[in-house]
Design a protein around this motif. Structure first.
Motif, PDB file in Angstrom:
ATOM      1  N   HIS A 146       6.469   2.704   5.122  1.00 57.15           N
ATOM      2  CA  HIS A 146       7.308   1.565   4.723  1.00 57.15           C
ATOM      3  C   HIS A 146       7.083   0.403   5.678  1.00 57.15           C
ATOM      4  O   HIS A 146       6.829   0.607   6.869  1.00 57.15           O
ATOM      5  N   TYR A 201       2.534  -0.960   5.911  1.00 59.37           N
ATOM      6  CA  TYR A 201       3.602  -0.265   6.644  1.00 59.37           C
ATOM      7  C   TYR A 201       3.590  -0.704   8.101  1.00 59.37           C
ATOM      8  O   TYR A 201       2.637  -1.328   8.576  1.00 59.37           O
ATOM      9  N   ILE A 250       6.573  -4.992  -6.117  1.00 58.53           N
ATOM     10  CA  ILE A 250       7.041  -4.534  -4.802  1.00 58.53           C
ATOM     11  C   ILE A 250       8.550  -4.305  -4.854  1.00 58.53           C
ATOM     12  O   ILE A 250       9.290  -5.124  -5.383  1.00 58.53           O
ATOM     13  N   ASP A 297       9.286  -0.240  -0.911  1.00 64.00           N
ATOM     14  CA  ASP A 297       8.057  -0.621  -0.207  1.00 64.00           C
ATOM     15  C   ASP A 297       8.405  -1.331   1.097  1.00 64.00           C
ATOM     16  O   ASP A 297       7.738  -1.134   2.115  1.00 64.00           O
TER      17      ASP A 297
END
Length: 569
Positions: A413, A318, A347, A389
């Motif tokens: 994220h 993230y 992903i 993601d």
């Protein structure tokens, strides 16, 4: 057994494809006489109802090669750019495409392994073979090399119908659906595509319309037309991208899907922007070549040090990664290349773009429509509820988008986006100007990458020389180095169109977050102070990175200084 090993494999492939039954395979295998040479082809085609195409596909698969139908391939100006046509004719092969360091090569003889080795030696690329029919490849050599048709005929027709440049006396109604105007619009786009243009400018001047192409970052004048042709040409371009031809007072944006208007197999889209200027409407069209794939990250000009740091950032779970630079500095290509590298089945990647420039397999992309309220902010808000993601936002333009982007980066994220600033440290000031709290920026930011595109010096005709005076001083101050460098040949060569430069490469200023930088952002330090902190942390400025490219012989000192000013700090 009458069938040899390869013949057996061909027959088995036909059986797998359902072209012949198992009984017929047994029948062929149990023939008492040996089937030699091309006899099997004749038997299959005449007695077993196998078509020539089915047999060709079966052969390719039996040889463990992909089949390629060269008859449908269109030879273009770049086909023989790296591999001479004479070599291709002599060895019956055809270069059909490039992807990074890979060259796709259609061959007629799958057993001659010396051909791909020769091609690899000539081009310096890894060769992937495909099987094509010999007659199809030979027909391509007989076909004239694809090239633009030129403008003489269409300009002649326009001059005959609408008068010459500067002659506004003729009472002629120029309409957007007249044949010369339709032909002119198509010809401009086709010619620009063949010339390797990135942007087409249609500009109204006082007494004429000027068409200019931007090639390798530099604008070149291509065409001058009578002024009365301008409104009809602009209207035609508007029709091609479904814009309002009656609205001439406001700027409009649209997209042309060019394959709807041509039979030449040119699969490109154009991002179109119109604007009211003092002598009429002007149009700028950005060419988006859908046949070009995204380049791998190592091909974008990153130094080894920057590439390692950037790869580490894009693999974080993230945080926020920002790219900054002016329009046409390669930001979109870098973002697409980064997504291509980290894309995987496990992903989920969502993008919000305006426009979608390249379609990426396995990635969910959304086109913005501001007219109906679908903005970056609303798309980003929706994506936060879609379990992504990684989120790519085309551009952070306003406070609302910036706030949601930072929020996304802080809540698990990986957010990637672009911003319009001159260098990496000033991005912090831009975000605080938008109303983002410094502690929010420092907590979410992984890295900022400022970038530009510089012209590559032509490999064929570049000239080596030893820097002296001011040149030597600049290199010693920035790099502590004063060895030989290259400059462009003023006469150029046919390879670079006599310009001395061919192609472009990226330069990067990568500011990666660290503890000292986080502390500086939280204190609200100015961009100049943040720049010093980042440089202490190992950041190379745009100026330093451009000079590294000069040292490596990829570009010239003149091009470096024309692209980025020297560091004042």
């Amino acid at each position: 057994m009458p069938l040899g090993k390869l013949q057996q494999q061909i027959v088995q492939q036909l059986e797998k494809q359902g072209r012949i039954t198992h009984e017929k395979v047994e029948e062929l295998s149990s023939r008492p006489e040996e089937i030699a040479g091309d006899e099997l082809d004749r038997i299959l085609l005449e007695n077993y109802s196998v078509t020539a195409t089915q047999l060709f596909v079966a052969k390719a698969l039996a040889y463990h090669l992909a089949p390629f139908f060269a008859s449908k391939f269109r030879v273009g100006p770049a086909t023989y750019e790296r591999l001479p046509q004479e070599f291709c004719q002599e060895n019956v092969c055809l270069p059909i495409g490039y992807n990074g360091d890979i060259l796709l090569l259609a061959v007629a003889n799958p057993f001659d392994l010396s051909i791909p080795q020769k091609v690899a030696d000539i081009t310096g690329k890894r060769v992937v073979r495909l099987l094509a029919r010999e007659k199809d490849i030979r027909e391509k050599f007989a076909t004239e090399k694809a090239k633009p048709a030129g403008f003489d005929d269409v300009v002649g027709a326009i001059g005959k119908e609408y008068g010459a440049i500067g002659d506004e006396s003729a009472e002629v109604d120029v309409t957007e659906d007249s044949a010369p105007i339709v032909q002119l619009a198509n010809r401009i786009i086709e010619d620009a595509y063949y010339a390797g243009t990135s942007d087409i400018h249609v500009e109204p001047w006082e007494k004429e319309i000027v068409v200019r192409y931007r090639i390798d970052g530099v604008c070149h004048e291509k065409l001058r037309l009578p002024h009365r042709v301008g409104p009809a040409l602009v209207a035609r371009l508007k029709i091609m991208c479904n814009l309002d031809i009656a609205e001439r007072r406001l700027p409009q944006d649209g997209r042309i899907v060019f394959k709807q208007f041509t039979k030449k197999g040119i699969d490109i889209d154009l991002r179109v922007s119109t604007a009211p200027l003092n002598y009429g409407e002007g149009v700028v069209m950005r060419i988006l070549d859908k046949q070009k794939s995204t380049l791998p990250l190592p091909a974008l000009g990153f130094s080894e040090e920057n590439l390692a740091k950037y790869r580490e950032c894009i693999r974080q779970p993230y945080g926020m990664i920002l790219h900054c630079g002016p329009t046409g500095s390669g930001k979109s290509m870098t973002l697409y290349s980064a997504l291509g590298e980290i894309n995987a089945p496990d992903i989920v990647i969502r993008t919000a773009e305006d426009p979608i420039e390249y379609t990426l397999a396995g990635i969910n992309q959304m086109q913005m429509h501001r007219q109906i309220g679908l903005t970056f902010a609303s798309a980003l808000r929706a994506y936060l509820r879609q379990d992504p993601d990684i989120i790519l936002v085309g551009e952070i333009r306003d406070k609302e988008t910036a706030n949601i982007a930072v929020e996304a980066a802080l809540t698990g994220h990986l957010l990637i986006s672009t911003l319009h600033t001159n260098d990496a440290p000033s991005t912090i000031a831009r975000l605080t100007d938008m109303g983002i709290e410094p502690f929010m920026i420092s907590s979410s930011l992984l890295c900022v990458c400022a970038q530009r595109l510089m012209r590559r010096v032509c490999k064929q005709c570049k000239v080596q020389h030893t820097p002296e005076g001011r040149e030597k001083e600049i290199l010693e101050r920035a790099l502590g180095w004063s060895g030989p460098i290259f400059k462009a040949n003023p006469k150029g060569c046919p390879k670079c169109g006599n310009s001395g430069y061919k192609g472009r490469l990226g330069i990067h200023e990568l500011m990666v977050s660290n503890n000292e930088l986080i502390e500086g952002i939280n204190k609200g330090l100015e961009a100049a102070e943040l720049k010093k902190i980042a440089m202490r942390g190992g950041m190379k400025t745009l100026h330093q990175d451009s000079l590294l490219k000069v040292k490596e012989g990829l570009t010239t000192l003149e091009e470096s200084l024309a692209t980025v000013p020297p560091d004042m700090t």
